[in-house]
Design a protein around this motif. Structure first.
Motif, PDB file in Angstrom:
ATOM      1  N   ASP A 110       0.835  -1.202   0.000  1.00  0.00           N
ATOM      2  CA  ASP A 110       0.000   0.000   0.000  1.00  0.00           C
ATOM      3  C   ASP A 110       0.876   1.262   0.000  1.00  0.00           C
ATOM      4  O   ASP A 110       1.687   1.459   0.902  1.00  0.00           O
ATOM      5  CB  ASP A 110      -0.867  -0.063   1.271  1.00  0.00           C
ATOM      6  CG  ASP A 110      -1.878   1.054   1.362  1.00  0.00           C
ATOM      7  OD1 ASP A 110      -1.901   1.908   0.457  1.00  0.00           O
ATOM      8  OD2 ASP A 110      -2.635   1.054   2.348  1.00  0.00           O
TER       9      ASP A 110
ATOM     10  N   ASN B 206      -4.965  -1.720   6.949  1.00  0.00           N
ATOM     11  CA  ASN B 206      -5.073  -2.934   6.135  1.00  0.00           C
ATOM     12  C   ASN B 206      -5.205  -4.192   6.994  1.00  0.00           C
ATOM     13  O   ASN B 206      -4.457  -4.379   7.949  1.00  0.00           O
ATOM     14  CB  ASN B 206      -3.843  -3.068   5.232  1.00  0.00           C
ATOM     15  CG  ASN B 206      -3.697  -1.869   4.313  1.00  0.00           C
ATOM     16  OD1 ASN B 206      -4.676  -1.401   3.737  1.00  0.00           O
ATOM     17  ND2 ASN B 206      -2.481  -1.335   4.213  1.00  0.00           N
TER      18      ASN B 206
ATOM     19  N   HIS C 262      -8.383  -5.855  -0.075  1.00  0.00           N
ATOM     20  CA  HIS C 262      -7.343  -5.246  -0.924  1.00  0.00           C
ATOM     21  C   HIS C 262      -6.696  -6.311  -1.807  1.00  0.00           C
ATOM     22  O   HIS C 262      -6.828  -7.504  -1.540  1.00  0.00           O
ATOM     23  CB  HIS C 262      -6.293  -4.525  -0.053  1.00  0.00           C
ATOM     24  CG  HIS C 262      -5.637  -5.430   0.957  1.00  0.00           C
ATOM     25  ND1 HIS C 262      -5.827  -5.298   2.315  1.00  0.00           N
ATOM     26  CD2 HIS C 262      -4.793  -6.473   0.807  1.00  0.00           C
ATOM     27  CE1 HIS C 262      -5.121  -6.220   2.949  1.00  0.00           C
ATOM     28  NE2 HIS C 262      -4.492  -6.945   2.060  1.00  0.00           N
TER      29      HIS C 262
END
Ligand SMILES: [Zn+2]
Length: 373
Positions: free
Chosen positions: A137, A150, A361
């Motif tokens: 990320d 996350n 994600h």
């Protein structure tokens, strides 16, 4: 055959083929995620440990430089051999005996096996975020104590049946509660100099030790992190245990090559002791996978930059991974592998335990050499 009968037959054939394909796909997915012998997972990280020392042993150019190695003679005596295989074994005896014969070592770029950070920052928080969430990320770009947004693989595993409350992390660095977001993930994280709130004589001694011992890097010694993790393993028998060492990075930043080597050597010995402990317990013996890796690399092309890392330092995104366990191939040092990424570890952790880590994600494929024999 009559035309319509033929047509109906062809349509049947078409659907039968589709059905068979459907079952083959289900079978393959089940094979990937279910045919595993691993029941427990142990992860160890050595912060900023270069692949160069792991695969080539101590670096002669840094040993002879008085700026980095004040007592070259004793380092040579302890860690040097003209033979590169002997040299690396002197520094990492466990990696180059037990793991070499019964596991896998990935990341020797001189033999065509590259393992990289997928994130572009090449320092700790982005690296550990990548290891555990599988997501490089770009918003994770500082080492500040920020609660990670996350979802990580350990937290995902902790939510699976039979694993809840059985996932624990012990770290030297005090940012791990944030990286693993212990407030949301509900993983037990003991970091920095957190008190070990377990009222047994062993933990009481460990508390005394971690608070009374000198702290050359301003947090507890790696050996105290290890002993706390080991005591927890023996007492609470977690299904997933993570131990995060830190000294190698701190001594490297300080330009102290001899101390960097001594910490690396000590950490290898602790991992050997950990493996011996696991193999002596019926809960873990022959059903535990051990994965060892690092968060980022360091400089090498410009030799003085071995002390440093980050996106401006060439080579600092080069890492390594070692693994041993019932589902891992016995390749030893792998040559000519496909390029691998740190981000593949999160799905690898889950796959070893039979789970498919699919958070909100993007993630990458598990590392096949580690998850399937
Ligand atoms: Zn660092």
């Amino acid at each position: 055959m009559h035309f319509y009968a033929m047509l109906i037959f062809k349509i049947h054939l078409y659907y039968m083929k589709k059905l068979i394909l459907h079952f083959v796909c289900i079978f393959l997915i089940q094979t990937i995620y279910a045919q595993h012998k691993t029941e427990n997972l142990v992860i160890v990280t050595l912060d900023g440990m270069r692949w160069q020392e792991v695969f080539k042993g101590v670096d002669p150019a840094i040993i002879i430089n008085k700026k980095f190695t004040s007592d070259s003679e004793s380092v040579v005596k302890k860690f040097w051999s003209d033979d590169i295989n002997e040299r690396r074994k002197k520094l990492f005896p466990f990696l180059w005996t037990t793991i070499e014969t019964s596991g896998i070592l990935l990341g020797n770029r001189t033999k065509g096996c590259e393992v990289n950070n997928a994130n572009k920052y090449w320092f700790s928080y982005p690296g550990y975020n990548e290891i555990f969430t599988g997501y490089p990320d770009t918003a994770v770009n500082s080492n500040d104590k920020i609660k990670n947004k996350n979802v990580n693989a350990l937290e995902f595993i902790n939510q699976q049946k039979g694993f809840t409350g059985k996932v624990a992390a012990f770290s030297t660095w005090d940012v791990f509660p944030y990286i693993l977001n212990k407030w949301r993930s509900n993983i037990y994280v003991n970091a920095g100099v957190d008190t070990l709130n377990f009222n047994t004589p062993e933990f009481n001694v460990l508390n005394d030790l971690q608070f009374l011992a000198p702290q050359p890097i301003d947090v507890r010694l790696d050996v105290n992190t290890y002993l706390a993790g080991k005591a927890y393993l023996k007492t609470y028998k977690p299904k997933v245990l993570y131990i995060a060492f830190d000294e190698t990075d701190d001594f490297a930043h300080a330009g102290m090559y001899d101390q960097y080597l001594k910490s690396a050597y000590a950490e290898d010995a602790m991992i050997a002791d950990l493996w011996k402990t696991l193999q002596s317990m019926p809960e873990y013996k022959n059903k535990t996978t051990l994965i060892i890796t690092c968060d980022h690399g360091r400089g090498d092309a410009i030799k003085d930059q071995w002390t440093s890392h980050g996106e401006k330092i060439a080579d600092a995104g080069q890492i390594w991974i070692a693994a041993i366990g019932p589902d891992t191939k016995h390749i030893g040092e792998e040559a000519n592998c496909q390029t691998l990424y740190q981000a593949q570890l999160a799905t690898t952790f889950a796959a070893l335990l039979g789970f498919n880590f699919k958070p909100g994600h993007p993630v990458m494929q598990p590392i096949e050499q580690i998850t399937s024999k």
